[in-house]
Design a protein around this motif. Structure first.
Motif, mmCIF file in Angstrom:
data_model
loop_
_atom_site.group_PDB
_atom_site.id
_atom_site.type_symbol
_atom_site.label_atom_id
_atom_site.label_comp_id
_atom_site.label_asym_id
_atom_site.label_seq_id
_atom_site.Cartn_x
_atom_site.Cartn_y
_atom_site.Cartn_z
ATOM 1 N N ALA A 1 59.251 28.332 40.802
ATOM 2 C CA ALA A 1 60.242 27.260 40.453
ATOM 3 C C ALA A 1 60.837 26.871 41.715
ATOM 4 O O ALA A 1 60.887 25.633 41.979
ATOM 5 N N LEU A 2 60.938 27.720 42.814
ATOM 6 C CA LEU A 2 61.569 27.398 43.958
ATOM 7 C C LEU A 2 60.598 26.544 44.653
ATOM 8 O O LEU A 2 60.859 25.748 45.295
ATOM 9 N N THR A 3 59.290 27.131 44.648
ATOM 10 C CA THR A 3 58.023 26.615 45.453
ATOM 11 C C THR A 3 57.897 25.049 45.028
ATOM 12 O O THR A 3 57.725 24.082 45.611
ATOM 13 N N ILE A 4 57.845 24.835 43.617
ATOM 14 C CA ILE A 4 57.843 23.438 43.034
ATOM 15 C C ILE A 4 58.982 22.411 43.443
ATOM 16 O O ILE A 4 58.462 21.529 44.043
ATOM 17 N N ALA B 1 47.243 13.361 47.101
ATOM 18 C CA ALA B 1 45.773 12.699 47.802
ATOM 19 C C ALA B 1 44.755 13.956 47.793
ATOM 20 O O ALA B 1 43.651 13.519 47.307
ATOM 21 N N TYR B 2 44.899 15.314 47.873
ATOM 22 C CA TYR B 2 44.157 16.102 47.994
ATOM 23 C C TYR B 2 43.498 16.402 46.430
ATOM 24 O O TYR B 2 42.344 16.818 46.125
ATOM 25 N N ILE B 3 44.460 16.271 45.307
ATOM 26 C CA ILE B 3 43.831 16.295 44.114
ATOM 27 C C ILE B 3 42.756 15.421 43.799
ATOM 28 O O ILE B 3 41.550 15.697 42.959
ATOM 29 N N PHE B 4 42.646 14.225 44.352
ATOM 30 C CA PHE B 4 41.683 13.216 43.968
ATOM 31 C C PHE B 4 40.621 13.458 44.928
ATOM 32 O O PHE B 4 39.315 13.540 44.201
ATOM 33 N N ALA C 1 56.262 14.139 52.165
ATOM 34 C CA ALA C 1 54.901 13.951 52.784
ATOM 35 C C ALA C 1 54.037 15.197 52.112
ATOM 36 O O ALA C 1 52.934 14.847 51.881
ATOM 37 N N LEU C 2 54.551 16.127 51.847
ATOM 38 C CA LEU C 2 53.858 17.387 51.595
ATOM 39 C C LEU C 2 53.507 17.025 49.983
ATOM 40 O O LEU C 2 52.413 17.266 49.481
ATOM 41 N N LEU C 3 54.253 16.590 49.195
ATOM 42 C CA LEU C 3 53.878 16.008 47.978
ATOM 43 C C LEU C 3 52.875 15.001 47.913
ATOM 44 O O LEU C 3 51.962 15.275 46.917
#
Length: 397
Positions: free
Chosen positions: A200-203, A218-221, A211-213
């Protein structure tokens, strides 16, 4: 597994079935395996971090992959469901072990050398896999050299060699790589509870840093396109009617080109930055995928294989090292669990969409446009990420 299973699935376990149907089934098998890993990866990663048990979890998933790969040898032609189940479990073993393998990158490399070390790791993986693949190709094309009665018997025995190869070359990591930190005294129940809290803390932490999100989205795609290309390329060539021997040769080209190319991408990332290397790889992927939609001749498949080999390892290794440089220290497995979750959730959609489009249109060429769309969206989102880099969390030098 990438070279022989799709071919053997069509010609041995699903002989006589429409190619679009077997493509759909193979896509579903890959997607189910990815879903299982995607759901469990963050918890497994957080548990490994909390208990300093990365190598223990890596060993469990490696054993799963090794045993189920060997299980393909025993699956008779009449039991395609068992074959697909073993394949999916082996894929889970590989993907699950990579959560913990990737997270050990920070234990074997300083942050300044991560792009190079990550690239070298992928390159040696391609080299090792290629050496065994040469032997397996000979087992299939020259079965009499090995005392086999047919190519089918040679391919069945190749699954045993892959299993043994996987097990043997995992041993140096378990004996020689030191895991940072001390083991936890918490029970598994306490570790699971702590893992959920940490997840939960990580999310929340990821969500607070645009930027990380954006990079993860982008990585997902784009990694969906990469993974789908890896898993479905041979099936696509088979659906176009290319001979099996030519498809296997193309995979050899991909793997042997990938060895020096991935090392070169590691140097490129170290010199010019990992993000620029990812941009370059995506541009080549878009050109190659567009070409793949129109190709007619086997020699074009060879050129396509070479183009993919130039960038396949590079985009994987630079994505890993680029992300590792953004991960908070001491939370590597947890964050890489989240990273792999993102990647595996994306890997759910690519193969099943490729299979669905191929079946719905009754035209396998239409399916490759799905992969092209993933690359295009990925490069656009990566551009948005680039504009928000000043919003990353501060790192300890």
């Amino acid at each position: 597994m990438a070279a022989f299973f799709p071919v053997f699935f069509k010609e041995y376990w699903r002989s006589g079935v429409e190619v679009t149907q077997s493509t759909f089934e193979l896509g579903m098998g890959n997607s189910v395996a990815s879903l299982c890993i995607a759901v469990s990866a963050p918890i497994l990663g957080a548990m490994a971090d909390a208990g300093r048990r990365k190598k223990r979890f890596l060993g469990l998933f490696t054993a799963l992959g090794v045993l189920t790969t060997a299980g393909l040898f025993f699956a008779p032609a009449s039991d395609w469901q068992w074959a697909l189940a073993f394949y999916a479990l082996a894929a889970m073993g590989f993907a699950g072990s990579n959560i913990f393998y990737d997270s050990l990158l920070v234990s074997v490399s300083g942050r300044q050398k991560m792009d190079f070390v990550s690239g070298l790791g992928y390159a040696l993986g391609y080299l090792g896999g290629s050496l065994l693949l040469v032997v397996n190709v000979l087992m299939a094309t020259k079965p009499e050299w090995f005392g086999f009665s047919s190519a089918a018997e040679g391919i069945r025995y190749s699954f045993l060699t892959v299993s043994l190869w996987w097990a043997i070359f995992s041993l140096p990591l378990f004996f020689m790589v030191q895991e940072d930190g001390a083991a936890s005294t918490l029970s598994y129940g306490q570790l699971i509870a702590k893992s959920y809290r940490q997840l939960a803390l990580t999310i929340r932490s990821v969500g607070q840093h645009k930027a990380l999100l954006l990079f993860l989205i982008a990585y997902i795609f784009y990694i969906d396109g990469v993974n789908t290309m890896i898993k479905m390329a041979v099936d696509y060539g088979k659906a176009l009617g290319f001979p099996t021997d030519n498809l296997i040769t193309a995979l050899l080209i991909t793997n042997f080109v990938a060895f020096p190319a991935t090392v070169a991408f590691g140097f490129f990332g170290e010199r010019f930055g990992a993000r620029k290397g990812i941009y370059l790889a995506l541009a080549i992927y878009i050109v190659a995928t567009s070409w793949g939609h129109y190709m007619q001749q086997v020699y074009e498949f060879y050129f396509l294989a070479g183009a993919i080999g130039l960038v396949q390892g590079g985009i994987q290794s630079l994505s890993r090292s680029y992300y590792a440089q953004m991960v908070p220290e001491g939370q590597e497995a947890e964050y890489f669990g989240f990273f792999n979750t993102v990647g595996k959730f994306s890997a759910i959609f690519g193969p099943v969409l490729v299979g669905y489009v191929s079946q719905a249109t009754n035209n396998p060429r239409s399916s490759i446009l799905v992969i092209l769309a993933f690359f295009a969206v990925g490069i656009i989102l990566l551009r948005f990420h680039s504009k928000t880099l000043n919003q990353l969390p501060e790192k300890t030098p």
